[in-house]
Each structure stands twice: as structure tokens, then as C-alpha cells.
Write a protein that holds these residues in place. Structure first.
Motif, PDB file in Angstrom:
ATOM      1  N   VAL A 254     -30.872-130.259 -99.355  1.00 29.31           N
ATOM      2  CA  VAL A 254     -30.837-128.794 -99.366  1.00 29.31           C
ATOM      3  C   VAL A 254     -29.665-128.298-100.208  1.00 29.31           C
ATOM      4  CG1 VAL A 254     -31.900-128.737 -97.089  1.00 29.31           C
ATOM      5  CG2 VAL A 254     -29.397-128.633 -97.273  1.00 29.31           C
ATOM      6  N   ASP A 255     -29.648-126.997-100.457  1.00 30.43           N
ATOM      7  CA  ASP A 255     -28.545-126.340-101.145  1.00 30.43           C
ATOM      8  C   ASP A 255     -27.425-126.161-100.114  1.00 30.43           C
ATOM      9  OD1 ASP A 255     -26.769-124.393-102.162  1.00 30.43           O
ATOM     10  OD2 ASP A 255     -28.340-123.465-103.372  1.00 30.43           O
ATOM     11  N   VAL A 256     -26.416-127.012-100.165  1.00 27.55           N
ATOM     12  CA  VAL A 256     -25.396-127.037 -99.119  1.00 27.55           C
ATOM     13  C   VAL A 256     -24.624-125.723 -99.034  1.00 27.55           C
ATOM     14  CG1 VAL A 256     -23.355-128.235 -98.249  1.00 27.55           C
ATOM     15  CG2 VAL A 256     -25.265-129.556 -99.209  1.00 27.55           C
ATOM     16  N   PRO A 257     -24.105-125.162-100.134  1.00 28.82           N
ATOM     17  CA  PRO A 257     -23.406-123.873-100.011  1.00 28.82           C
ATOM     18  C   PRO A 257     -24.301-122.771 -99.430  1.00 28.82           C
ATOM     19  CG  PRO A 257     -22.897-124.893-102.116  1.00 28.82           C
ATOM     20  CD  PRO A 257     -23.995-125.703-101.515  1.00 28.82           C
ATOM     21  N   LYS A 258     -25.580-122.765 -99.793  1.00 27.87           N
ATOM     22  CA  LYS A 258     -26.509-121.767 -99.246  1.00 27.87           C
ATOM     23  C   LYS A 258     -26.608-121.901 -97.729  1.00 27.87           C
ATOM     24  CE  LYS A 258     -31.367-120.294 -99.443  1.00 27.87           C
ATOM     25  NZ  LYS A 258     -32.688-120.554-100.084  1.00 27.87           N
ATOM     26  N   GLU A 259     -26.692-123.133 -97.234  1.00 28.54           N
ATOM     27  CA  GLU A 259     -26.814-123.324 -95.789  1.00 28.54           C
ATOM     28  C   GLU A 259     -25.500-122.999 -95.067  1.00 28.54           C
ATOM     29  OE1 GLU A 259     -29.622-123.647 -94.404  1.00 28.54           O
ATOM     30  OE2 GLU A 259     -30.707-123.955 -96.295  1.00 28.54           O
ATOM     31  N   ILE A 260     -24.363-123.239 -95.719  1.00 27.63           N
ATOM     32  CA  ILE A 260     -23.084-122.817 -95.139  1.00 27.63           C
ATOM     33  C   ILE A 260     -23.090-121.303 -94.952  1.00 27.63           C
ATOM     34  CG2 ILE A 260     -20.604-122.582 -95.564  1.00 27.63           C
ATOM     35  CD1 ILE A 260     -20.796-125.296 -97.077  1.00 27.63           C
ATOM     36  N   ARG A 261     -23.552-120.581 -95.954  1.00 25.83           N
ATOM     37  CA  ARG A 261     -23.597-119.117 -95.849  1.00 25.83           C
ATOM     38  C   ARG A 261     -24.617-118.682 -94.795  1.00 25.83           C
ATOM     39  NH1 ARG A 261     -22.483-119.922-101.502  1.00 25.83           N
ATOM     40  NH2 ARG A 261     -20.506-118.877-102.045  1.00 25.83           N
ATOM     41  N   ARG A 262     -25.733-119.386 -94.711  1.00 29.90           N
ATOM     42  CA  ARG A 262     -26.760-119.041 -93.715  1.00 29.90           C
ATOM     43  C   ARG A 262     -26.195-119.089 -92.299  1.00 29.90           C
ATOM     44  NH1 ARG A 262     -32.330-122.589 -92.763  1.00 29.90           N
ATOM     45  NH2 ARG A 262     -33.032-121.554 -90.840  1.00 29.90           N
ATOM     46  N   PHE A 263     -25.597-120.210 -91.943  1.00 29.81           N
ATOM     47  CA  PHE A 263     -25.098-120.353 -90.577  1.00 29.81           C
ATOM     48  C   PHE A 263     -23.725-119.712 -90.392  1.00 29.81           C
ATOM     49  CE2 PHE A 263     -28.157-123.879 -91.012  1.00 29.81           C
ATOM     50  CZ  PHE A 263     -28.997-123.543 -89.962  1.00 29.81           C
ATOM     51  N   GLY A 264     -22.943-119.694 -91.468  1.00 30.83           N
ATOM     52  CA  GLY A 264     -21.633-119.072 -91.381  1.00 30.83           C
ATOM     53  C   GLY A 264     -21.715-117.571 -91.195  1.00 30.83           C
ATOM     54  N   ASN A 265     -22.680-116.926 -91.821  1.00 29.57           N
ATOM     55  CA  ASN A 265     -22.848-115.482 -91.643  1.00 29.57           C
ATOM     56  C   ASN A 265     -23.297-115.141 -90.222  1.00 29.57           C
ATOM     57  OD1 ASN A 265     -22.032-114.414 -94.159  1.00 29.57           O
ATOM     58  ND2 ASN A 265     -23.989-114.998 -95.096  1.00 29.57           N
ATOM     59  N   GLN A 266     -23.893-116.096 -89.532  1.00 28.25           N
ATOM     60  CA  GLN A 266     -24.235-115.916 -88.119  1.00 28.25           C
ATOM     61  C   GLN A 266     -23.054-116.240 -87.199  1.00 28.25           C
ATOM     62  OE1 GLN A 266     -28.179-117.612 -86.896  1.00 28.25           O
ATOM     63  NE2 GLN A 266     -28.290-118.302 -89.020  1.00 28.25           N
ATOM     64  N   LYS A 267     -21.943-116.721 -87.799  1.00 25.95           N
ATOM     65  CA  LYS A 267     -20.760-117.149 -87.045  1.00 25.95           C
ATOM     66  C   LYS A 267     -21.099-118.302 -86.085  1.00 25.95           C
ATOM     67  CE  LYS A 267     -18.368-114.043 -89.128  1.00 25.95           C
ATOM     68  NZ  LYS A 267     -17.534-114.459 -90.294  1.00 25.95           N
TER      69      LYS A 267
END
Length: 352
Positions: A254-267
Motif C-alpha cells: 500500500v501507499d504507506v504515507p497515505k495510510e499514515i494520514r488515513r489513520f492519523g487523521n482519525q487520531k
């Protein structure tokens, strides 16, 4: 050699203290640089503060001669040793196997072990240990088929090749299906998350490693980003989140930075394992941290963008010259290299 507390140097009689204690201006992005330590002080306890680590990640020692893992005096004694050396104990990794394996495998004592897991969370809350890194790999933990693959300059790394393992075998764990694991996860979260909320402890479930199913005939479920979303949605809570282990997400393709933003934006990222691989979930090798398939600077930018300020530690490092590879993935020299690299990336993310 005793570690020097750079925040409070009294041994210099004031001669150098004004310079040693000078701090750089506060930065916007400040994850807690962390390291996995043994409960008994060793060389890494001395080295870690020298490279800027003040946050400790630690498992709880288990043996018939020790108190149960949730015993408050037992954990307090470990915490006191860490505090005396200048560390904050922030993460228990992982939940003791004597507690969690019966839960994942659905053994007759699983209900009692869920109670024990809750007792441990309550004790952690009393002591201010705020993150529990747990996993849902039943029977087998992280799996590798080769622990000494020659890498850059003769260093050794670990690797996994599904073709070197039988696709389906019958073993001591019996039948463990993905459906059973999801059912057990649901029952576990319903009982555990309310306790974690009251205790002020964040649950951070780790990906399956390798992120594929099955492994040696045992089903696995945390093998893709949507599975993590399913865990979060099972019991929505700020205390029910994930350990973002970058190497596993990279192996998912997967696109690792994209998934960091996905779950990180949910805190919902409560803990980070900073590492990388080359390959796919069925065949990959570990790498030096700057030598894998992921844009690691962009991952650090992603953590900065979502305001991540939790513990972040290097994971699965190469074994380097002078080390005997008795503990593959966890030798010392590679950790120091990784911590320096991470420090530089954090600095770069703050200068955008």
C-alpha cells in the motif's frame, strides 16, 4: 557508566552545565523517540539517552518465580528503575503471551485471561504507562524463513519467503480460522476497551507479520488497512487504535504515507514501529532504514501532518559487524544507526 541527564546536569559544578543544558527551540512536530529496553539494565540503557531517547518500550518479564504481570508492585519496581535512569515507561509491548494467547486461540481459560488483561490495563493506568501494544497473531508471532541474509557491507537481515513454508499444515494449534479470530476480537474489545478508557490506556493493535493468511495453516486477519479500520469500527473509541508498523504496511503493497494520514487523521495511531522492507507480503527482506522501498521522509512528513506526538521506535534492524546475530532484528548498532536517521528525518519534517 551512568547515563547523563542532559536536562539536569549537576555533576559539572556549573562549569559546563549552562552549555550542556541548552535546548534547541521547541518544534511543532515532536514524536517521542523511543527504544525497546530489557527490564534489567544493560548497555542499551546507557546508549539510548546519549542518542536522545527518553521514552522506554518494554515487555513485562514472566516466570514462575515472578509475580503476575498485572502486579502493581512488580511493575512499579520496573518503572522506578527506568525513572532513575532518566526514562519514561510509555509502552508495554506486547501483552504477556500467557494472557493473550489463550484469548486469541479461544482456549477454555480465555475469559479469565481477558479479566487478567483488564487487571493489567488498570495497573498500567495507575502507574501512568499509557500505551498497550498487543497483537492478534494466534500461535505464531512474527515469522521469518531466513534470519541471516547477507546485506549491505556484510550485515545480516531477516527475510520471509512463503514458498519455503507449506501452504497448509496441521499443527499443535489446530484449526484457527479468520472468522474465529474476528469473533474473538469482537468479544475481546467489548470487554477490554471500556476498561482501557477508564484507565487512560490506549490499545494499539499490531499488524500480522507477515501480513498474509494463513501462516502454517493458522488464519490471520490484520493483513490490510481495511482490517484495521474494521477493528477501529468494532468499538469506536479514542482508546481503541493501532500500532503503525511501517514494514508490515509496506509489505502489504500500500501507499504507506497515505495510510499514515488515513489513520492519523482519525487520531488512531497510538504507537509507531519505524522500519522498512523490500518485497511483498509473500516474499520480502528487511532493510537498513533508508534502503527499503518506502519514501521514509514522506512518512515522517505524514506523521507531522496529522500531529502525531506519541512514541516511535525503530524496529527490526540489521545485525552489523562485531555482533553475533543471536537476536536477529534487535542488535544494538543497527538501532543506533536507525535512531540517528529518524532524528534527521524529524528535523527535516520540522523545516518544511
Amino acid at each position: 557508566m551512568q547515563p547523563v541527564d542532559q536536562h539536569n546536569v549537576a555533576t559539572n559544578d556549573g562549569i559546563w552545565a549552562d552549555l550542556v543544558n541548552q535546548r534547541k527551540p521547541e518544534r511543532t512536530f515532536r514524536p517521542k523517540l523511543a527504544e525497546a529496553l530489557k527490564a534489567t539494565p544493560n548497555h542499551l540503557w546507557d546508549l539510548a539517552p546519549q542518542v536522545g531517547v527518553r521514552t522506554a518500550v518494554m515487555s513485562i518479564p514472566e516466570s514462575p518465580d515472578l509475580p503476575p504481570p498485572w502486579d502493581e508492585d512488580h511493575l512499579r519496581s520496573i518503572k522506578d528503575r527506568l525513572n532513575a535512569a532518566g526514562f519514561e515507561w510509555a509502552v508495554v509491548e506486547s501483552a504477556p503471551s500467557s494472557i493473550q494467547e489463550p484469548i486469541k486461540l479461544g482456549l477454555p481459560d480465555s475469559d479469565q485471561q481477558i479479566d487478567n488483561f483488564c487487571k493489567l490495563l488498570e495497573t498500567m493506568g495507575k502507574l501512568g504507562i499509557t500505551v498497550m501494544c498487543h497483537n492478534w497473531m494466534a500461535g505464531y508471532g512474527w515469522m521469518r524463513t531466513d534470519l541471516a541474509i547477507p546485506s549491505r557491507g556484510g550485515a545480516f537481515v531477516t527475510g520471509y519467503d512463503q514458498d519455503q513454508l507449506p501452504l497448509d499444515v496441521q499443527d499443535a494449534f489446530g484449526t484457527v480460522t479468520e472468522e474465529q479470530l474476528w469473533e474473538r476480537m469482537d468479544a475481546f474489545l467489548k470487554r477490554v476497551v471500556p476498561v482501557a478508557e477508564r484507565a487512560g490506556v490506549k490499545l494499539a493493535v499490531h499488524p500480522d507479520d507477515p501480513p498474509r493468511s494463513p501462516v502454517r495453516g493458522v488464519g490471520r486477519i490484520l493483513t490490510n488497512p481495511d482490517a484495521f479500520q474494521r477493528v477501529i469500527d468494532m468499538y469506536p473509541s479514542p482508546n481503541n487504535g493501532i500500532t503503525f508498523c511501517q514494514g508490515n504496511f509496506a509489505a502489504m503493497g500500500v501507499d504507506v504515507p497515505k495510510e499514515i494520514r488515513r489513520f492519523g487523521n482519525q487520531k488512531q495511531i497510538h504507537f509507531v514501529h519505524f522500519r522498512d522492507v523490500r518485497g511483498t507480503r509473500d516474499r520480502f527482506i528487511e532493510t537498513f532504514h533508508e534502503d527499503g522501498q518506502t519514501d521514509m521522509l514522506e512518512t515522517m512528513h505524514a506523521y507531522a501532518d496529522v500531529g502525531f506526538d506519541g512514541p516511535m521506535r525503530p524496529d527490526h534492524v540489521p545485525t552489523m559487524a562485531g555482533e553475533d546475530n543471536t537476536n536477529p532484528g534487535y542488535a544494538v548498532t543497527g538501532r543506533l544507526f536507525a535512531l540517528g536517521y529518524m532524528t534527521g528525518l524529524i528535523e527535516a519534517a520540522n523545516r518544511r
